[in-house]
Design a protein around this motif. Structure first.
Motif, mmCIF file in Angstrom:
data_model
loop_
_atom_site.group_PDB
_atom_site.id
_atom_site.type_symbol
_atom_site.label_atom_id
_atom_site.label_comp_id
_atom_site.label_asym_id
_atom_site.label_seq_id
_atom_site.Cartn_x
_atom_site.Cartn_y
_atom_site.Cartn_z
ATOM 1 N N MET B 28 -22.236 -11.255 48.399
ATOM 2 C CA MET B 28 -22.951 -10.282 47.569
ATOM 3 C C MET B 28 -22.524 -8.854 47.927
ATOM 4 N N VAL B 32 -20.697 -5.888 45.663
ATOM 5 C CA VAL B 32 -21.260 -4.543 45.478
ATOM 6 C C VAL B 32 -20.222 -3.473 45.824
ATOM 7 N N ALA B 35 -17.670 -3.161 43.130
ATOM 8 C CA ALA B 35 -18.232 -2.428 41.986
ATOM 9 C C ALA B 35 -18.157 -0.917 42.209
ATOM 10 N N LEU C 30 -21.093 -2.454 32.689
ATOM 11 C CA LEU C 30 -22.087 -3.536 32.806
ATOM 12 C C LEU C 30 -22.002 -4.178 34.188
ATOM 13 N N SER C 31 -20.781 -4.422 34.654
ATOM 14 C CA SER C 31 -20.629 -5.060 35.973
ATOM 15 C C SER C 31 -21.107 -4.136 37.094
ATOM 16 N N VAL C 32 -20.925 -2.836 36.921
ATOM 17 C CA VAL C 32 -21.379 -1.868 37.935
ATOM 18 C C VAL C 32 -22.911 -1.836 37.992
ATOM 19 N N VAL C 34 -24.976 -4.255 37.109
ATOM 20 C CA VAL C 34 -25.457 -5.513 37.691
ATOM 21 C C VAL C 34 -25.338 -5.456 39.220
ATOM 22 N N ALA C 35 -24.255 -4.862 39.705
ATOM 23 C CA ALA C 35 -24.074 -4.741 41.163
ATOM 24 C C ALA C 35 -25.197 -3.904 41.779
ATOM 25 N N GLU C 36 -25.758 -2.984 41.002
ATOM 26 C CA GLU C 36 -26.863 -2.179 41.552
ATOM 27 C C GLU C 36 -28.134 -3.030 41.718
ATOM 28 N N ILE C 37 -28.283 -4.044 40.890
ATOM 29 C CA ILE C 37 -29.372 -5.011 41.133
ATOM 30 C C ILE C 37 -29.040 -5.846 42.383
ATOM 31 N N VAL C 38 -27.814 -6.353 42.417
ATOM 32 C CA VAL C 38 -27.402 -7.204 43.552
ATOM 33 C C VAL C 38 -27.586 -6.452 44.872
ATOM 34 N N GLU C 39 -27.270 -5.166 44.864
ATOM 35 C CA GLU C 39 -27.394 -4.358 46.087
ATOM 36 C C GLU C 39 -28.830 -4.382 46.642
ATOM 37 N N PHE C 41 -30.811 -6.812 46.566
ATOM 38 C CA PHE C 41 -31.178 -8.152 47.056
ATOM 39 C C PHE C 41 -30.289 -8.663 48.183
ATOM 40 N N VAL C 67 -28.716 -2.352 32.731
ATOM 41 C CA VAL C 67 -27.944 -3.549 32.362
ATOM 42 C C VAL C 67 -28.216 -3.902 30.903
ATOM 43 N N ALA D 27 -29.662 -12.901 40.270
ATOM 44 C CA ALA D 27 -28.811 -11.703 40.252
ATOM 45 C C ALA D 27 -27.352 -12.079 40.511
ATOM 46 N N LEU D 30 -26.060 -13.717 37.359
ATOM 47 C CA LEU D 30 -25.846 -12.665 36.361
ATOM 48 C C LEU D 30 -24.504 -11.968 36.606
ATOM 49 N N VAL D 34 -21.221 -11.879 34.028
ATOM 50 C CA VAL D 34 -20.609 -10.618 33.598
ATOM 51 C C VAL D 34 -19.109 -10.626 33.921
ATOM 52 N N LEU D 71 -30.252 -12.405 32.367
ATOM 53 C CA LEU D 71 -30.949 -11.115 32.439
ATOM 54 C C LEU D 71 -32.411 -11.283 32.005
#
Lengths: 113, 113, 113, 113
Positions: B28, B32, B35, C30-32, C34-39, C41, C67, D27, D30, D34, D71
């Motif tokens: 993960m 990040v 990205a 979009l991928s960037v 989503v990475a902010e959500i992943v970050e 978690f 997103v 996440a 997702l 993407v 999502l």
């Protein structure tokens, strides 16, 4: 690393692919290959990813290879030595996250400031 | 590379972060950091990414460093030598995309089969 | 959804940003996001992500918003109705993963064939 | 959207997959979906992605469907209405990037401050 860099350069040149390999496109390809690693882990528990069966590990080894290829090529194209960049970044990270402050904690560094 | 591996191991041990660094979590974190490279390029043309100004390049060098750190750590944790994995994958890719067939073309290999 | 689509169209037009918003660039953005959500978690346990504190949730809600904005814009640009595409894909997924076969299991569908 | 939400809930329940669908894992999934969109675009020019052939578009429509499914499920699980979150974020983005300041420019908002 030197061997790897020259193997990659030869691979690209033989295929006349430099025209497609702008830094922008290489960064996209890098993100796609990383997602192929993430895909292997998405439904596994953390514990399961610490104890992977050999067949699974062999597949992930190939994905790590692809990530390393694109990362090396992207760095080369930008005139960056990826190993030196990592060493330098580790020094910066050591200052951002002083061991005395973050030991045993996982928060993002901004939460310490 | 050996230096980098031992610097990373020391960085993690001093912070007692191995408990958070399962392969799942490292994958993960790797995604990040990639990205963060993609973010630099998302609104630039391919041409612009081939001609970056020095300040931008300095920022991207740091992101490449972070990607290299997490990739190295993930590979280590899985007992994979990332450089050897990349060399081996390049041999596989050479067979998947024979130069005689793909020269100057950018399609995915399945489209050639 | 209709309101959202027209709000996005107005936002882009007022800024004259359509020139930068090719499907390629929107997919990167979009991928960037989503990475902010992943970050948020990456260092949490699964259990912790099921029980987020309100401040954290408020931040993640904003990332989900971003997103959704890019996904809606990308779909629009390609003439795709994202809600209809999701419903249609859910039918395909139901056939790929028959409940009788996969109930309580998390493997990728190819492993069932 | 309401139909989609209830179709997804039924799909998950029939397969008893909620146990695997923590926000953390969703996440990751997702981000993987993407990347499947990004993969379609990585070697194309921006212009080519504005003019996709119908077969390619049909494949991308399926990937957009998958992204929308994950999502929607992630948002639901966190008690977030993704459409409302997007509308609210668009208001925030309008303030971060005032049209008068950014018209026709693509820089990140911090570069304006």
């Amino acid at each position: 690393m030197e061997d790897l860099r020259s193997n990659i350069a030869a691979f690209i040149e033989e295929r006349d692919w430099d025209q497609f390999h702008s830094p922008k496109n290489l960064a996209m390809a890098l993100s796609v290959e990383v997602a192929e690693i993430v895909e292997h882990f998405q439904w596994l528990t953390e514990e399961q990813t610490r104890n992977l069966p050999p067949e699974k590990l062999a597949e992930i080894r190939e994905e790590i290879g692809d990530v390393m290829i694109y990362l090396t090529e992207l760095a080369e194209k930008l005139g960056v030595d990826s190993v030196e960049a990592a060493k330098a970044k580790l020094v910066i990270n050591s200052q951002k996250y002083p061991a005395s402050l973050v030991k045993g904690k996982a928060s993002k560094y901004t939460e310490y400031q």
